[in-house]
Design a protein around this motif. Structure first.
Motif, mmCIF file in Angstrom:
data_model
loop_
_atom_site.group_PDB
_atom_site.id
_atom_site.type_symbol
_atom_site.label_atom_id
_atom_site.label_comp_id
_atom_site.label_asym_id
_atom_site.label_seq_id
_atom_site.Cartn_x
_atom_site.Cartn_y
_atom_site.Cartn_z
ATOM 1 N N TYR A 78 40.914 33.169 -7.809
ATOM 2 C CA TYR A 78 40.377 34.742 -9.136
ATOM 3 C C TYR A 78 39.822 34.003 -10.513
ATOM 4 O O TYR A 78 41.455 33.660 -11.302
ATOM 5 C CB TYR A 78 40.941 35.978 -9.207
ATOM 6 C CG TYR A 78 40.437 36.895 -10.517
ATOM 7 C CD1 TYR A 78 38.827 37.166 -9.166
ATOM 8 C CD2 TYR A 78 40.563 36.662 -11.412
ATOM 9 C CE1 TYR A 78 38.720 38.393 -10.588
ATOM 10 C CE2 TYR A 78 40.089 37.514 -12.251
ATOM 11 C CZ TYR A 78 39.007 38.304 -11.954
ATOM 12 O OH TYR A 78 38.597 39.111 -12.375
ATOM 13 N N ARG A 79 38.925 33.482 -11.551
ATOM 14 C CA ARG A 79 38.832 32.973 -12.735
ATOM 15 C C ARG A 79 38.575 34.466 -13.088
ATOM 16 O O ARG A 79 37.565 34.915 -12.395
ATOM 17 C CB ARG A 79 38.690 32.279 -12.494
ATOM 18 C CG ARG A 79 37.071 32.109 -12.226
ATOM 19 C CD ARG A 79 37.031 30.182 -12.553
ATOM 20 N NE ARG A 79 35.513 30.014 -12.490
ATOM 21 C CZ ARG A 79 34.636 30.036 -10.707
ATOM 22 N NH1 ARG A 79 35.800 30.502 -9.835
ATOM 23 N NH2 ARG A 79 33.618 30.144 -10.387
ATOM 24 N N ALA A 90 42.687 46.746 -9.156
ATOM 25 C CA ALA A 90 42.288 47.063 -7.917
ATOM 26 C C ALA A 90 43.317 46.680 -6.528
ATOM 27 O O ALA A 90 44.522 45.868 -7.489
ATOM 28 C CB ALA A 90 41.536 46.834 -6.804
ATOM 29 N N LYS A 91 44.393 47.825 -6.388
ATOM 30 C CA LYS A 91 44.941 47.254 -5.323
ATOM 31 C C LYS A 91 45.550 47.733 -4.070
ATOM 32 O O LYS A 91 44.480 48.367 -4.063
ATOM 33 C CB LYS A 91 46.343 48.980 -6.132
ATOM 34 C CG LYS A 91 47.291 48.188 -7.748
ATOM 35 C CD LYS A 91 47.646 46.290 -7.229
ATOM 36 C CE LYS A 91 48.570 46.564 -8.724
ATOM 37 N NZ LYS A 91 47.810 46.381 -9.543
ATOM 38 N N ASP A 92 45.799 47.576 -3.036
ATOM 39 C CA ASP A 92 45.691 47.441 -1.577
ATOM 40 C C ASP A 92 43.830 47.309 -1.485
ATOM 41 O O ASP A 92 43.481 47.594 -0.626
ATOM 42 C CB ASP A 92 45.721 48.919 -1.689
ATOM 43 C CG ASP A 92 47.242 49.201 -1.692
ATOM 44 O OD1 ASP A 92 48.684 48.458 -1.025
ATOM 45 O OD2 ASP A 92 47.884 49.947 -1.869
ATOM 46 N N SER A 151 51.080 41.589 -4.765
ATOM 47 C CA SER A 151 51.320 40.556 -5.268
ATOM 48 C C SER A 151 50.340 39.445 -6.643
ATOM 49 O O SER A 151 50.825 39.719 -7.767
ATOM 50 C CB SER A 151 52.552 39.526 -4.814
ATOM 51 O OG SER A 151 51.375 38.873 -3.825
ATOM 52 N N PHE A 152 49.287 39.707 -5.760
ATOM 53 C CA PHE A 152 48.175 38.846 -6.192
ATOM 54 C C PHE A 152 47.432 39.299 -7.327
ATOM 55 O O PHE A 152 47.259 38.693 -8.478
ATOM 56 C CB PHE A 152 47.740 38.485 -4.863
ATOM 57 C CG PHE A 152 46.262 37.765 -5.347
ATOM 58 C CD1 PHE A 152 46.319 36.494 -6.212
ATOM 59 C CD2 PHE A 152 44.924 37.931 -5.181
ATOM 60 C CE1 PHE A 152 45.376 36.340 -6.439
ATOM 61 C CE2 PHE A 152 43.751 37.406 -5.642
ATOM 62 C CZ PHE A 152 43.726 36.035 -6.641
ATOM 63 N N MET A 153 47.523 40.894 -6.702
ATOM 64 C CA MET A 153 46.589 41.396 -7.790
ATOM 65 C C MET A 153 47.569 41.805 -8.862
ATOM 66 O O MET A 153 46.644 42.054 -9.749
ATOM 67 C CB MET A 153 46.744 43.193 -7.201
ATOM 68 C CG MET A 153 45.058 43.056 -5.784
ATOM 69 S SD MET A 153 43.902 41.690 -6.450
ATOM 70 C CE MET A 153 43.047 42.960 -7.595
ATOM 71 N N ASP A 154 48.608 42.088 -8.627
ATOM 72 C CA ASP A 154 49.491 42.416 -9.918
ATOM 73 C C ASP A 154 48.740 40.838 -11.014
ATOM 74 O O ASP A 154 48.952 41.057 -12.206
ATOM 75 C CB ASP A 154 50.982 42.154 -8.936
ATOM 76 C CG ASP A 154 51.389 43.827 -8.346
ATOM 77 O OD1 ASP A 154 50.661 44.538 -8.856
ATOM 78 O OD2 ASP A 154 52.602 44.088 -8.053
ATOM 79 N N ARG A 155 49.335 39.979 -10.304
ATOM 80 C CA ARG A 155 49.016 39.025 -11.401
ATOM 81 C C ARG A 155 47.849 38.467 -11.599
ATOM 82 O O ARG A 155 47.690 38.355 -13.198
ATOM 83 C CB ARG A 155 49.215 37.475 -10.833
ATOM 84 C CG ARG A 155 50.774 37.530 -10.201
ATOM 85 C CD ARG A 155 51.084 36.035 -9.364
ATOM 86 N NE ARG A 155 51.092 35.984 -8.536
ATOM 87 C CZ ARG A 155 49.592 34.925 -8.356
ATOM 88 N NH1 ARG A 155 49.178 33.798 -8.551
ATOM 89 N NH2 ARG A 155 49.533 34.684 -6.894
ATOM 90 N N VAL A 156 46.985 38.891 -10.948
ATOM 91 C CA VAL A 156 45.025 39.160 -11.252
ATOM 92 C C VAL A 156 45.160 39.820 -12.499
ATOM 93 O O VAL A 156 44.388 39.310 -14.043
ATOM 94 C CB VAL A 156 44.388 39.641 -10.608
ATOM 95 C CG1 VAL A 156 43.553 39.835 -10.587
ATOM 96 C CG2 VAL A 156 44.272 38.194 -9.518
ATOM 97 N N GLU A 157 45.980 41.562 -13.041
ATOM 98 C CA GLU A 157 46.108 42.321 -13.302
ATOM 99 C C GLU A 157 46.585 41.728 -15.334
ATOM 100 O O GLU A 157 45.642 42.080 -16.243
ATOM 101 C CB GLU A 157 46.668 43.875 -12.823
ATOM 102 C CG GLU A 157 46.082 44.686 -14.601
ATOM 103 C CD GLU A 157 46.944 46.266 -13.828
ATOM 104 O OE1 GLU A 157 46.586 46.860 -14.566
ATOM 105 O OE2 GLU A 157 47.033 45.750 -12.576
ATOM 106 N N ILE A 196 53.117 31.706 -2.752
ATOM 107 C CA ILE A 196 52.800 31.355 -1.454
ATOM 108 C C ILE A 196 52.894 33.081 -0.979
ATOM 109 O O ILE A 196 53.934 33.247 -1.782
ATOM 110 C CB ILE A 196 53.569 30.672 -0.651
ATOM 111 C CG1 ILE A 196 53.603 29.407 -0.685
ATOM 112 C CG2 ILE A 196 53.449 31.215 0.961
ATOM 113 C CD1 ILE A 196 54.553 27.893 -0.234
ATOM 114 N N ASP A 197 52.010 33.433 -0.536
ATOM 115 C CA ASP A 197 52.216 35.034 0.231
ATOM 116 C C ASP A 197 51.700 35.004 1.167
ATOM 117 O O ASP A 197 50.395 35.225 1.626
ATOM 118 C CB ASP A 197 51.423 36.352 -0.704
ATOM 119 C CG ASP A 197 52.045 37.110 -0.609
ATOM 120 O OD1 ASP A 197 52.235 37.804 0.450
ATOM 121 O OD2 ASP A 197 52.086 38.849 -0.972
#
Length: 263
Positions: free
Chosen positions: A65-66, A196-198, A232-238, A53-54
């Protein structure tokens, strides 16, 4: 009227070993390849884990994402070896957007999909015998390569000033009203998205020329809807991409090929 809870049918019981075992089920359970982020309301509605959750996610109820290694067809002849075949990994982002966003859909069709289309394996030897899909390429909402499929222009930008672009987002499937007040869109984006960030998804309002065609350059200046993606999502995607994408990238394949030739 109070909603009826579906016991033993939440995310953990369907997609995790611990939850499946605790639910008392037997047999096999499905594997979920996605990285998720969603709002508190979405998690409650669909029985999703609290850990993803965010509520800083804006403009969408959820994103998933996958890396998909079946979306693109395998191609052969890499590195000068005609028998060497590989399928490029596709970087897919699913959007779950409130229907109340009133997106600028370019078709009355409620559902369409490009997943599993195998017409590319056929090629008539008569040049006048063309598949029906090519007759629709000039119609909004039915583009062969998804450039006009469902929505005219969707892209992803990133950075503090949002001046950097990941590139276009190519819709592969959509369903308007997947659930009550929830639209679903699935599409492919550049795998540069993974770092990507932001980041922000932008759905543009089409601006038309006198002949009815879409003026792309002017449309990019008009944003109909945007989705603000939490870092927070993009960190986990990376982190996910290091295992799901990097070992299967063309760069890695080239590196392995050079190593084999150097032996």
């Amino acid at each position: 009227m109070q909603a009826e809870t579906r016991e033993n049918w939440n995310y953990e019981s369907r997609f995790t070993a611990e939850g499946f075992k605790a639910s008392g089920k037997s047999g096999t359970y499905a594997y979920d390849p996605h990285v998720w982020v969603y709002t508190t309301a979405f998690a409650k509605r669909f029985g999703m884990p609290e850990k993803w959750i965010d509520d800083s996610l804006k403009g969408a109820e959820a994103l998933a994402y996958r890396v998909d290694r079946t979306y693109y067809k395998p191609r052969c002849g890499y590195f000068g070896e005609l028998e060497k075949c590989r399928a490029a990994p596709a970087c897919m982002l699913d959007l779950y957007i409130p229907s109340s966003a009133n997106l600028p859909w370019n078709t009355e069709q409620r559902y369409d999909s490009r997943y599993g289309k195998n017409y590319r394996f056929l090629s008539s030897q008569d040049r006048t015998d063309r598949p029906s899909v090519y007759h629709r390429t000039t119609q909004r909402g039915t583009g062969v390569f998804a450039s006009r499929f469902g929505l005219d222009l969707v892209g992803i930008v990133y950075g503090k000033d949002k001046r950097s672009s990941v590139g276009s987002y190519y819709i592969a499937e959509y369903e308007r009203g997947l659930y009550r007040n929830l639209d679903y869109i699935s599409g492919a984006t550049s795998c540069a998205f993974q770092r990507a960030k932001d980041a922000e998804v932008r759905i543009n309002q089409p601006v038309f020329r006198e002949d009815g065609s879409v003026n792309v350059s002017k449309s990019y200046k008009k944003i109909a809807h945007k989705i603000e993606i939490p870092n927070s999502f993009m960190d986990r995607v990376e982190s996910y991409a290091e295992k799901a994408y990097e070992p299967h990238s063309l760069t890695k394949a080239l590196e392995n090929n050079l190593k084999q030739k150097g032996k």
